[in-house]
Scaffold this active site. Sequence first.
Site, PDB file in Angstrom:
ATOM      1  N   LYS A 121      -3.965   1.539   2.900  1.00  8.89           N
ATOM      2  CA  LYS A 121      -4.185   1.147   1.506  1.00  8.89           C
ATOM      3  C   LYS A 121      -4.736   2.308   0.688  1.00  8.89           C
ATOM      4  O   LYS A 121      -4.235   2.616  -0.394  1.00  8.89           O
ATOM      5  CB  LYS A 121      -5.147  -0.036   1.426  1.00  8.89           C
ATOM      6  CG  LYS A 121      -5.323  -0.580   0.006  1.00  8.89           C
ATOM      7  CD  LYS A 121      -6.625  -1.339  -0.169  1.00  8.89           C
ATOM      8  CE  LYS A 121      -7.777  -0.379  -0.400  1.00  8.89           C
ATOM      9  NZ  LYS A 121      -9.037  -1.052  -0.789  1.00  8.89           N
ATOM     10  N   ASP A 139      -4.219  -4.675  -1.500  1.00 14.08           N
ATOM     11  CA  ASP A 139      -5.629  -4.987  -1.312  1.00 14.08           C
ATOM     12  C   ASP A 139      -5.785  -6.504  -1.248  1.00 14.08           C
ATOM     13  O   ASP A 139      -4.796  -7.238  -1.143  1.00 14.08           O
ATOM     14  CB  ASP A 139      -6.473  -4.376  -2.444  1.00 14.08           C
ATOM     15  CG  ASP A 139      -6.226  -5.053  -3.791  1.00 14.08           C
ATOM     16  OD1 ASP A 139      -5.297  -5.894  -3.897  1.00 14.08           O
ATOM     17  OD2 ASP A 139      -6.955  -4.732  -4.742  1.00 14.08           O
TER      18      ASP A 139
END
Length: 222
Positions: A121, A139
Amino acid sequence: MISKKKALEMVDVIDGMFPDAECELRHDNPFELTIAVLLSAQCTDVLVNKVTKSLFEKYKTPEDYLNVSLEELQDDIRSIGLYRNKAKNIQKLCQSLLDNYDGIVPQTHKELESLAGVGRKTANVVMSVAFGEPSLAVDTHVERVSKRLGICRIKDNVRQVEDRLCSIIPRERWTKSHHQLIFFGRYHCVSRKPKCEVCPLLDDCREGQKRLRAGLVKVDGA
């Protein structure tokens, strides 16, 4: 799970809701962005920005973070969750940058993910925001809304959510859609009290229809 055509239509609606969505982590360069994203794990961007305002005044380079004790760095970020572990990772990251990349944040996913505290991420965010490489970071907001809307399956893991979204959204829109999905989850389809009653996606939303049937959503005429 809804069709790719319907999913893209939903993404288009979200695009219209948040046309100006962008990264809300304050930073002036790729190094600051990397530190900010590392700090943002399980923490709000608002709190991170409060901390980095003074942090980035004190620390300008990887060397700066290594020239203080771990305890001092921990004190500087103490208000952020998991601050002890994050402080350790920041110093490890800075040492790796100096040892392997001449103190410069690398520009490939593989190299970024070799740094302490940097997962997929974080690497995706840095690649897209700092270096303009289309990426779609997943996320908690992106994962939550993708599953609520039925774009992805409830049991999908983060990588499966990313792959599904990337298969639906044109590559040139990945970065923008990433921020728009975050804004949708952060300001509209919030975790505890989503604004289903005023949501333009209610009719097609799996979670919204479930809440409507349960009497948790009140809409005009219902």
